[in-house]
Scaffold this motif. Structure first.
Motif, short mmCIF file in Angstrom:
data_model
loop_
_atom_site.label_atom_id
_atom_site.label_comp_id
_atom_site.label_asym_id
_atom_site.label_seq_id
_atom_site.Cartn_x
_atom_site.Cartn_y
_atom_site.Cartn_z
N UNK A 86 44.48 1.96 -11.14
CA UNK A 86 43.55 2.11 -12.17
C UNK A 86 42.51 0.94 -12.26
N UNK A 131 30.34 3.34 -24.99
CA UNK A 131 31.98 3.81 -25.18
C UNK A 131 32.66 2.94 -26.04
N UNK A 163 37.81 2.21 -19.82
CA UNK A 163 38.43 3.31 -19.12
C UNK A 163 39.94 2.43 -19.19
N UNK A 196 38.89 8.63 -23.79
CA UNK A 196 37.72 8.03 -24.05
C UNK A 196 36.94 8.15 -25.54
#
Lengths: 338, 338
Positions: free
Chosen positions: B12, B33, B37, B42
């Motif tokens: 990740x 955003x 992430x 989100x």
């Protein structure tokens, strides 16, 4: 009864009825869906406009095979197949979530190549890769969810009206021809193979095609994912109309004719996974669209009243064709392209 | 390097860095955003408030086994594991999409039972089942995407601050104890088995726990999906803090102590899949929460400055514990609960 007996679309009907029957309606003020489950994407109104969301999955050895699919193409395609759903509703894609399941024995560099494919298509179509999830599995599974936003009017599969002309972008069946070329034993010239392969592993919905059609006043659209006849049938069933397709008008790609001399028409009509738009519009709107949009869609038939979902394919002399299958059903594909 | 060498969280990290490096920023006005992430969901601002979206997958023989999971429980759990992610951000869940892949040899009635489980939990938590997708596969795969909406402030895993107290809802490790009971050979009383089984196959995030914490001023939370220590470590790494857990304060369920006499503490600290909330707050806020929320969370430790991600577990005498693993990693689980 087994899922394979009922078929993909029969199962979806059953589930939709169950949801209609058992779901509590309007548990909150936001909960007015604009389209029933079964359209290309879910849609609801908010202060932002009309919100769209769709999801689609690619499963190793079902939807793709690493013998002919690169990891980068897999990433590209996992997003592309969702873009066409958002476009089919007239929306612009916004945020993507990628849920990846894969065995630990794969190379990290392969997984990163997949994300490079994802990032490449997200950058091209203006999508933000917002998050996702990773877990173990025996086969590679990529599930993408894509949100989108439409203006005040969306396109749906239920808005086709008798008298509308039917048009399609791209070359229906070219993706399936590519798949057949990749898994088959035909001798195919290298340059031709490249074009057909790309149509299958690297589909590219016409940039902004969905929002542009919606802005031109188009109200009925669907993406060509299951096959032209099958997708048109879904649209006609939802719209309670019939349709006529003029075979000689189909934009059959020259390579389809070159390598599939006997079957090119059947492949063009029933081959899935093109991920372009099929839509209908009144003659004036259609005329304006075919004259201004580049690449232009091709008018292939018209919507008629009559038995809902019944589609007639005619040749130039007015003779009709019969086909064994209309397109892709996950549980009934044996009768079709295999 | 293989995925199994790097592990789920290492992978990740790599993907997140790739996204940061290659994604085009601000291709549209909507694209800010609010969290990187890696958080539970989100998040971005819109005219509606703060929009949330999350996705999670259940794969047959990886996440569940039909020998002990009913189709209805599978449906329930597929949504539950996403609700806890939306709650962890302080949001209310709104729309769910279900992407189902399964072999055609399953019974239609089983699939419909799964959707009954989905509809049941959607009705309980005020979620609209908005759509989805069905396709073929060799194993059953259920991927759910859930949207949510938060007020003006969200909770994140990066907002823990030294001096905050740490609290958790429910009984950490009870789900893993249930899983061990279901797959093991221990003799377990029927009534006890029912409770432990339910914790594993039918997790129920505390109704409205996320939005209620956010409304009380809590800013740091995560759901307990990978295991208490692992989840707390994710939070401390994101917040650049350390933490101390007081073992004697852990709300260990009586059945964990009864059937896992030697290992109950390790299971409580490292067992995953509880899908409750772990959060931090200053002493005054925490005091108000523990006095007013029913069921109340349990204070189990505190956030300290120091090496980011370093967690110390202490007994009543101030002795520290050492563990071989902190919790669930999809590619390194052999060292842990198996």
């Amino acid at each position: 009864m087994l899922v394979s007996d009922l078929g993909e679309f029969g199962l979806i009907d059953c589930i939709t009825r169950l949801i209609d029957k058992k779901s509590i309606k309007r548990a909150g003020p936001w909960q007015d869906l604009l389209v029933p489950a079964g359209d290309d994407a879910a849609a609801w109104k908010s202060r932002n406009g009309i919100e769209l969301i769709t999801t689609d999955i690619l499963v190793e050895d079902i939807h793709f095979d690493f013998s002919y699919t690169s990891w980068q193409d897999l990433g590209w395609k996992s997003i592309a197949i969702n873009i066409s759903d958002i476009y089919a509703m007239g929306g612009r894609p916004q945020y993507a979530l990628v849920s990846l399941a894969l065995p630990g024995a794969h190379l990290v560099s392969d997984v990163l190549a997949m994300y490079e494919g994802i990032i490449k298509i997200c950058n091209k179509y203006g999508i933000v890769l917002a998050g996702g999830n990773i877990s173990a599995s025996e086969k590679v599974v990529v599930n993408v969810t894509l949100t989108g936003m439409a203006g005040k009017d969306i396109m749906t599969r239920s808005a086709a009206r008798p008298g509308d002309l039917i048009a399609v972008f791209g070359h229906p069946g070219l993706s399936t021809a590519g798949w057949k070329a990749l898994i088959g034993h035909k001798k195919i010239d290298e340059a031709d193979m490249k074009i057909m392969r790309r149509a299958h592993v690297h589909p590219a919905p016409g940039l902004d095609s969905g929002p542009r059609l919606a802005a031109c006043g188009v109200r009925a659209a669907i993406d060509t994912s299951d096959g032209l006849l099958s997708d048109l049938e879904h649209m006609c069933e939802a719209s309670r109309t019939g349709a006529v397709i003029y075979a000689q008008n189909l934009p059959v790609h020259r390579l389809l004719k070159k390598y599939f001399k006997q079957e090119f028409l059947e492949i063009a009509l029933t081959g899935g996974e093109d991920y372009q738009l099929l839509f209908t519009a009144g003659p004036e709107t259609m005329d304006a669209i075919t004259k201004t949009m580049k690449p232009a869609p091709t008018v292939i038939g018209e919507i008629i009243s009559g038995q809902p979902g019944k589609i007639t394919v005619m040749d130039a002399k007015g003779n009709t064709f019969a086909f064994n299958c209309k397109g892709w059903d996950h549980y009934q594909r044996a009768s079709c392209h295999e």
